[in-house]
Write a protein that holds these residues in place. Structure first.
Motif, PDB file in Angstrom:
ATOM      1  N   ASP A  83     -12.086  -6.653 -10.551  1.00  0.00           N
ATOM      2  CA  ASP A  83     -12.382  -6.838  -9.127  1.00  0.00           C
ATOM      3  C   ASP A  83     -13.381  -5.811  -8.601  1.00  0.00           C
ATOM      4  N   ALA A  96       2.800  -8.292  -3.812  1.00  0.00           N
ATOM      5  CA  ALA A  96       1.999  -9.352  -3.190  1.00  0.00           C
ATOM      6  C   ALA A  96       1.193 -10.150  -4.215  1.00  0.00           C
ATOM      7  N   ALA A  97       1.182  -9.707  -5.484  1.00  0.00           N
ATOM      8  CA  ALA A  97       0.275 -10.301  -6.470  1.00  0.00           C
ATOM      9  C   ALA A  97       0.857 -11.587  -7.050  1.00  0.00           C
ATOM     10  N   ARG A  98       0.091 -12.654  -6.952  1.00  0.00           N
ATOM     11  CA  ARG A  98       0.540 -13.941  -7.501  1.00  0.00           C
ATOM     12  C   ARG A  98       0.692 -13.915  -9.028  1.00  0.00           C
ATOM     13  N   THR A 151     -12.647  -2.838  -7.768  1.00  0.00           N
ATOM     14  CA  THR A 151     -11.973  -1.905  -6.860  1.00  0.00           C
ATOM     15  C   THR A 151     -11.802  -0.517  -7.478  1.00  0.00           C
ATOM     16  N   ARG A 189       3.352  -2.086  -3.557  1.00  0.00           N
ATOM     17  CA  ARG A 189       2.965  -3.047  -2.522  1.00  0.00           C
ATOM     18  C   ARG A 189       1.992  -4.085  -3.075  1.00  0.00           C
ATOM     19  N   LYS A 190       1.044  -3.619  -3.873  1.00  0.00           N
ATOM     20  CA  LYS A 190       0.080  -4.539  -4.483  1.00  0.00           C
ATOM     21  C   LYS A 190       0.789  -5.500  -5.448  1.00  0.00           C
ATOM     22  N   GLU A 223      -4.882  -9.902  -2.285  1.00  0.00           N
ATOM     23  CA  GLU A 223      -3.507 -10.315  -2.008  1.00  0.00           C
ATOM     24  C   GLU A 223      -2.917  -9.619  -0.789  1.00  0.00           C
ATOM     25  N   LEU A 224      -3.548  -8.542  -0.334  1.00  0.00           N
ATOM     26  CA  LEU A 224      -3.028  -7.818   0.828  1.00  0.00           C
ATOM     27  C   LEU A 224      -3.760  -8.261   2.095  1.00  0.00           C
ATOM     28  N   ARG A 282      -7.273  -5.439 -13.542  1.00  0.00           N
ATOM     29  CA  ARG A 282      -7.840  -6.058 -12.344  1.00  0.00           C
ATOM     30  C   ARG A 282      -8.703  -5.079 -11.544  1.00  0.00           C
ATOM     31  N   GLU A 283      -8.415  -3.789 -11.606  1.00  0.00           N
ATOM     32  CA  GLU A 283      -9.236  -2.820 -10.862  1.00  0.00           C
ATOM     33  C   GLU A 283     -10.673  -2.848 -11.373  1.00  0.00           C
ATOM     34  N   LEU A 321     -12.836  -1.307  -1.086  1.00  0.00           N
ATOM     35  CA  LEU A 321     -11.462  -1.137  -1.568  1.00  0.00           C
ATOM     36  C   LEU A 321     -10.585  -2.091  -0.748  1.00  0.00           C
ATOM     37  N   ARG A 376       4.045   3.871  -4.071  1.00  0.00           N
ATOM     38  CA  ARG A 376       4.213   2.961  -2.919  1.00  0.00           C
ATOM     39  C   ARG A 376       3.054   1.967  -2.834  1.00  0.00           C
ATOM     40  N   VAL A 377       1.855   2.469  -3.027  1.00  0.00           N
ATOM     41  CA  VAL A 377       0.678   1.604  -2.940  1.00  0.00           C
ATOM     42  C   VAL A 377       0.702   0.562  -4.060  1.00  0.00           C
ATOM     43  N   TYR A 412      -2.921  -7.165 -16.218  1.00  0.00           N
ATOM     44  CA  TYR A 412      -3.384  -7.493 -14.869  1.00  0.00           C
ATOM     45  C   TYR A 412      -3.386  -6.239 -13.974  1.00  0.00           C
ATOM     46  N   ALA A 420       1.077   6.970  -4.589  1.00  0.00           N
ATOM     47  CA  ALA A 420       0.503   5.990  -5.518  1.00  0.00           C
ATOM     48  C   ALA A 420       1.535   4.925  -5.887  1.00  0.00           C
ATOM     49  N   THR A 429     -18.283  -2.072  -4.171  1.00  0.00           N
ATOM     50  CA  THR A 429     -17.180  -2.994  -3.883  1.00  0.00           C
ATOM     51  C   THR A 429     -16.222  -2.368  -2.876  1.00  0.00           C
ATOM     52  N   ILE A 451      -2.978   0.960   2.980  1.00  0.00           N
ATOM     53  CA  ILE A 451      -3.003   1.648   1.687  1.00  0.00           C
ATOM     54  C   ILE A 451      -4.231   2.558   1.592  1.00  0.00           C
TER      55      ILE A 451
END
Lengths: 253, 241
Positions: free
Chosen positions: A96, A17-19, A98, A13-14, B90-91, A92-93, B86, A9-10, A88, A7, B84, B99
């Motif tokens: 968005d 990359a997040a602006r 997700t 990574r997010k 941004e990726l 954001r989950e 996954l 690592r994931v 954020y 988790a 939605t 991931i």
């Protein structure tokens, strides 16, 4: 690799990359540096209306004034900037959609939330070091005067204040989780900031957990070590409750 | 052993909507389709199957293991896409699949699994493109790939062909059939009755929160049969307008 390692690592990574994370970092560091340099230059020009606004720093000069301004700015803006980033990362989950994908995984949701907080605190350390370096280089470029020992101590307090602000902002994760979005988290960050300001003006002082870190960075002698106990307990409790909220979450609204 | 078994599952929301007394089984090697009108309860059934909602009554079991007692590691054998994908904007396409694979317990094999999924779902062109730049259909493709790439024993997919172009529909259809042939159980929902008829082994009709019967996938006019079933149910329950 265990679930927390996966988790982290994931989430790292997010976040990389997040602006919004990058933009907030740049705005915070750049704004703080600009304010510290600007106020120092303005004060040295002797404009009385500005010097009057510096309060306890009115008599300070050189590095003392420069780092004093940086710490004051970091104390307030740090809470808001770190709060926005945590809002954020968590909110954001929901925003968005997700969050649905984070169900039915071998990595439990409480672990994903914990990983978000770990990545958030690690980010605040990196931001703190970057701010410390930028402020140091800025001060050297200005050719300020001061005692090396005092300069180093104030610089260390400035660097420490950023992760302390991040720790103070952890309840934002709970607001974003309960409110299921970014805005409730950002709203709480603003409330925390306002509460800290009011508490300081009203004299609640270092025992008010939201203000402890900033008051310590401004004047370590004014904050008894035990005052950090509530300042640490509150975010730890908020983090544990947030993990529980994520664990018990249902997509029912 | 069934891949998914829902026994007498009821879950109601404030206001009375929800699903009642759902009995549903997805066998190994079976593609089981849920059909029904918007708001019938298909997505709620899928959420209950995946633990996104807890039932008020009844039991959900995956591979004969009740959801409440299921060890976290067993979720590595499940893949899903409900509402939605996954897929984080941004990726990149590859980054999202990596991931997804890691979160499903793929460990070091995550990268190899993700690369294979890029090829299987025709996503090579989007390998290094941030997903926020992809069309809705291609984002959906990334989501389906993420749900299926680790070859789950049970896959739950809500409207899997939603927004896909014809070539995407064929890719997904073939991917679903391959996994069913390999023994996976798949629960899908769809409004595309032609598509359902092509791939489903069993079709269950949901109406107003209840399962009201099945349709024969080999039937000649599924649309007509569906509306006849819905109408008969509405008349029987006094819900007809």
């Amino acid at each position: 690799m265990n679930a927390l390692g996966v988790a982290i690592r994931v989430e790292a990574r997010k976040a990389r990359a997040a602006r919004p994370v990058l933009a907030t970092s740049v705005l915070f560091a750049g704004g703080l540096l600009a304010l510290a340099i600007g106020m120092t230059l303005a004060a040295s020009s002797g404009r009385p209306e500005l010097v009057g606004k510096l309060g306890p720093l009115a008599d300070a000069r050189g590095w003392e004034l420069y780092l004093g301004v940086a710490i004051q700015v970091a104390g307030a803006a740090g809470l808001l900037a770190t709060g926005v980033v945590l809002a954020y990362l968590v909110g954001r989950e929901f925003g968005d959609g997700t969050i649905a994908g984070l169900f039915a995984l071998p990595v439990p949701r409480a672990v994903i939330l914990a990983a978000k907080v770990v990545v958030f605190l690690a980010w605040s350390l990196v931001l703190a070091l970057a701010v410390g370096l930028a402020v140091l280089l800025g001060g050297l470029a200005l050719g300020l005067e001061g005692q090396p020992g005092d300069v180093a101590a104030a610089l260390v307090r400035l660097v420490a204040l950023v992760p302390l602000s991040a720790l103070t902002a952890v309840p934002v994760a709970l607001a974003a989780s309960l409110g299921r979005g970014l805005l409730p988290g950002i709203g709480l960050a603003v409330v925390l900031l306002a509460a800290a300001q009011v508490a300081v003006v009203a004299g609640a002082g270092p025992w008010f957990p939201v203000a402890t870190g900033a008051l310590w960075a401004i004047d370590p002698a004014a904050v008894p070590p035990l005052a950090f106990l509530p300042a640490v307990t509150l975010p730890v409790a908020a983090g544990l409750v947030s993990a529980r909220v994520w664990s018990r979450l249902q997509l029912d609204r | 052993m069934s891949r998914l078994r829902m026994r007498d599952v009821t879950r109601l929301f404030a206001g009375g909507a929800g699903v009642r007394e759902i009995d549903l089984v997805v066998e190994p090697g079976q593609i089981h389709a849920l059909v029904g009108l918007n708001g019938a309860g298909k997505t709620t059934i899928m959420r209950l199957a995946l633990g996104m909602l807890r039932p008020d009554a009844g039991e959900v079991a995956i591979d004969d293991e009740p959801l409440g007692r299921r060890a976290p590691a067993l979720w590595a054998r499940v893949g899903h896409l409900v509402e939605t994908p996954l897929a984080y904007g941004e990726l990149t396409g590859l980054g999202n699949l990596e991931i997804g694979a890691r979160l499903h317990g793929a460990g070091r094999r995550g990268s190899a699994i993700a690369r294979a999924a890029l090829a299987e779902f025709g996503l090579e062109a989007y390998r290094d493109v941030p997903v926020r730049r992809l069309s809705l259909g291609n984002r959906q493709r990334v989501g389906i790939a993420s749900a299926l790439q680790h070859d789950p024993a049970l896959a739950v997919l809500d409207e899997p062909t939603n927004a896909l172009d014809p070539s995407g529909v064929i890719r997904v259809r073939e991917a679903l059939l391959r996994r069913a042939d390999a023994g996976a159980g798949l629960l899908i929902s769809s409004h595309h009755l032609d598509e359902v008829a092509r791939i489903a082994h069993r079709i269950t009709v949901v109406n107003r929160g209840r399962i009201i019967g099945t349709l024969d996938p080999a039937g000649r006019d599924l649309e007509r049969e569906l509306f006849e079933a819905l109408h008969a149910d509405d008349v029987a329950t006094g819900a007809a307008a």
